[in-house]
Scaffold this motif. Structure first.
Motif, PDB file in Angstrom:
ATOM      1  N   HIS A  31       0.827  -1.207   0.000  1.00 33.81           N
ATOM      2  CA  HIS A  31       0.000   0.000   0.000  1.00 33.81           C
ATOM      3  C   HIS A  31       0.867   1.265   0.000  1.00 33.81           C
ATOM      4  CE1 HIS A  31      -3.368   2.648   0.713  1.00 33.81           C
ATOM      5  NE2 HIS A  31      -2.791   3.102   1.810  1.00 33.81           N
ATOM      6  N   GLU A  32       1.921   1.251   0.772  1.00 38.20           N
ATOM      7  CA  GLU A  32       2.846   2.391   0.813  1.00 38.20           C
ATOM      8  C   GLU A  32       3.444   2.656  -0.563  1.00 38.20           C
ATOM      9  OE1 GLU A  32       7.285   3.052   2.554  1.00 38.20           O
ATOM     10  OE2 GLU A  32       5.823   2.196   3.957  1.00 38.20           O
ATOM     11  N   GLU A  39       1.679   6.895 -11.108  1.00 45.86           N
ATOM     12  CA  GLU A  39       1.530   5.974 -12.237  1.00 45.86           C
ATOM     13  C   GLU A  39       0.612   4.802 -11.874  1.00 45.86           C
ATOM     14  OE1 GLU A  39       4.302   3.292 -15.263  1.00 45.86           O
ATOM     15  OE2 GLU A  39       5.174   4.100 -13.424  1.00 45.86           O
ATOM     16  N   TYR A  40       0.824   4.205 -10.712  1.00 48.50           N
ATOM     17  CA  TYR A  40      -0.006   3.078 -10.282  1.00 48.50           C
ATOM     18  C   TYR A  40      -1.440   3.533 -10.015  1.00 48.50           C
ATOM     19  CZ  TYR A  40       4.493   0.740  -9.517  1.00 48.50           C
ATOM     20  OH  TYR A  40       5.747   0.202  -9.660  1.00 48.50           O
ATOM     21  N   GLN A  41      -1.584   4.687  -9.386  1.00 44.32           N
ATOM     22  CA  GLN A  41      -2.912   5.205  -9.089  1.00 44.32           C
ATOM     23  C   GLN A  41      -3.680   5.521 -10.372  1.00 44.32           C
ATOM     24  OE1 GLN A  41      -2.599   8.371  -6.153  1.00 44.32           O
ATOM     25  NE2 GLN A  41      -1.021   7.210  -5.069  1.00 44.32           N
ATOM     26  N   PHE A  59      -7.569   0.194   0.397  1.00 48.45           N
ATOM     27  CA  PHE A  59      -6.239  -0.312   0.752  1.00 48.45           C
ATOM     28  C   PHE A  59      -5.571  -0.981  -0.444  1.00 48.45           C
ATOM     29  CE2 PHE A  59      -3.345  -2.953   3.415  1.00 48.45           C
ATOM     30  CZ  PHE A  59      -2.759  -1.909   4.110  1.00 48.45           C
ATOM     31  N   VAL A  60      -5.472  -0.259  -1.534  1.00 50.30           N
ATOM     32  CA  VAL A  60      -4.851  -0.777  -2.753  1.00 50.30           C
ATOM     33  C   VAL A  60      -3.340  -0.832  -2.544  1.00 50.30           C
ATOM     34  CG1 VAL A  60      -4.581  -0.423  -5.239  1.00 50.30           C
ATOM     35  CG2 VAL A  60      -6.676   0.302  -4.095  1.00 50.30           C
ATOM     36  N   PHE A 106      -5.556  -5.903  -4.214  1.00 48.40           N
ATOM     37  CA  PHE A 106      -6.726  -5.458  -3.466  1.00 48.40           C
ATOM     38  C   PHE A 106      -7.013  -6.480  -2.364  1.00 48.40           C
ATOM     39  CE2 PHE A 106      -7.004  -3.879  -7.763  1.00 48.40           C
ATOM     40  CZ  PHE A 106      -7.365  -2.546  -7.598  1.00 48.40           C
ATOM     41  N   PRO A 107      -6.538  -6.238  -1.137  1.00 49.77           N
ATOM     42  CA  PRO A 107      -6.786  -7.187  -0.047  1.00 49.77           C
ATOM     43  C   PRO A 107      -8.182  -7.032   0.545  1.00 49.77           C
ATOM     44  CG  PRO A 107      -5.421  -5.389   0.731  1.00 49.77           C
ATOM     45  CD  PRO A 107      -5.643  -5.153  -0.736  1.00 49.77           C
ATOM     46  N   GLU A 108      -8.670  -8.106   1.139  1.00 51.13           N
ATOM     47  CA  GLU A 108      -9.946  -8.114   1.841  1.00 51.13           C
ATOM     48  C   GLU A 108      -9.696  -8.535   3.284  1.00 51.13           C
ATOM     49  OE1 GLU A 108     -12.911  -6.991   0.783  1.00 51.13           O
ATOM     50  OE2 GLU A 108     -11.882  -6.449  -1.068  1.00 51.13           O
ATOM     51  N   CYS A 109     -10.432  -7.919   4.201  1.00 50.76           N
ATOM     52  CA  CYS A 109     -10.237  -8.184   5.625  1.00 50.76           C
ATOM     53  C   CYS A 109     -11.468  -8.841   6.236  1.00 50.76           C
ATOM     54  CB  CYS A 109      -9.962  -6.877   6.363  1.00 50.76           C
ATOM     55  SG  CYS A 109      -8.455  -6.053   5.813  1.00 50.76           S
ATOM     56  N   ASP A 110     -11.230  -9.552   7.345  1.00 55.04           N
ATOM     57  CA  ASP A 110     -12.348 -10.111   8.099  1.00 55.04           C
ATOM     58  C   ASP A 110     -12.892  -9.040   9.039  1.00 55.04           C
ATOM     59  OD1 ASP A 110     -10.551  -9.982  10.230  1.00 55.04           O
ATOM     60  OD2 ASP A 110     -10.310 -12.146  10.405  1.00 55.04           O
ATOM     61  N   ASP A 111     -13.842  -9.410   9.883  1.00 58.18           N
ATOM     62  CA  ASP A 111     -14.462  -8.442  10.785  1.00 58.18           C
ATOM     63  C   ASP A 111     -13.519  -7.934  11.865  1.00 58.18           C
ATOM     64  OD1 ASP A 111     -14.409 -10.914  12.012  1.00 58.18           O
ATOM     65  OD2 ASP A 111     -16.410 -10.763  12.866  1.00 58.18           O
TER      66      ASP A 111
END
Length: 163
Positions: A31-32, A39-41, A59-60, A106-111
């Motif tokens: 992410h940092e 360019e990535y954005q 959180f790309v 592109f990460p995904e998080c739990d609760d």
């Protein structure tokens, strides 16, 4: 041994996932790197490969092959643990290659806020026919692994003590 008859320390240790200690910093680093690059954005906003619903993802990240330079060498205690943890969950290969190298991630998080999966889209103007355009990752479930390992250690300890 079922959940109700387990000692309390096994229940607590079963809730710990040591790989989370290494997964989060890896995605933080991705992410940092993404945040520092126009360019990535721009690619995320303009590429037809990126689904519209992911363009606003909070959180790309980008895996630009530099994570390995930030982790201590394998021969050190910290480096061996970090690289081993990332290998265990499948984010780094045994040769040190990153699963998502060259991908917008592109990460995904739990609760609880722990990263449990991610999808990556190849970065660049074109994807060659032998390259994957999209790759997915899911964090392995480790509760059973931890409990089995602790049960084995307990058997070894008691087995040696009794003989």
């Amino acid at each position: 041994m079922n959940q109700s008859t387990q000692p309390s320390y096994i229940k607590i240790l079963g809730q710990l996932n040591l790989e989370d200690i290494y997964i989060q910093p890896a995605f933080d680093y991705y992410h940092e790197r993404y945040s520092m690059s126009d360019e990535y954005q721009q690619f995320v906003q303009e590429s037809s490969r990126i689904p519209d619903e992911l363009r606003k993802h909070d959180f790309v990240g980008i895996c630009d092959r530099t994570l390995g330079t930030q982790i201590p060498k394998t021969r050190t205690l910290d480096g061996g643990a970090m690289r081993g943890g990332l290998q265990t969950v499948g984010l780094v290969s045994p040769t040190g290659g990153e699963l998502f190298r060259g991908f917008i991630v592109f990460p995904e998080c739990d609760d609880k806020g722990n990263i449990i999966s991610a999808v990556g889209y190849r970065f660049g103007n074109r994807v060659r026919h032998w390259q994957q355009g999209v790759i997915s990752w899911e964090k392995p479930i480790s509760d059973a692994y931890v409990q089995d390992g602790l049960a084995f250690v307990k058997e070894v300890i008691y087995g040696k003590a009794c003989h």
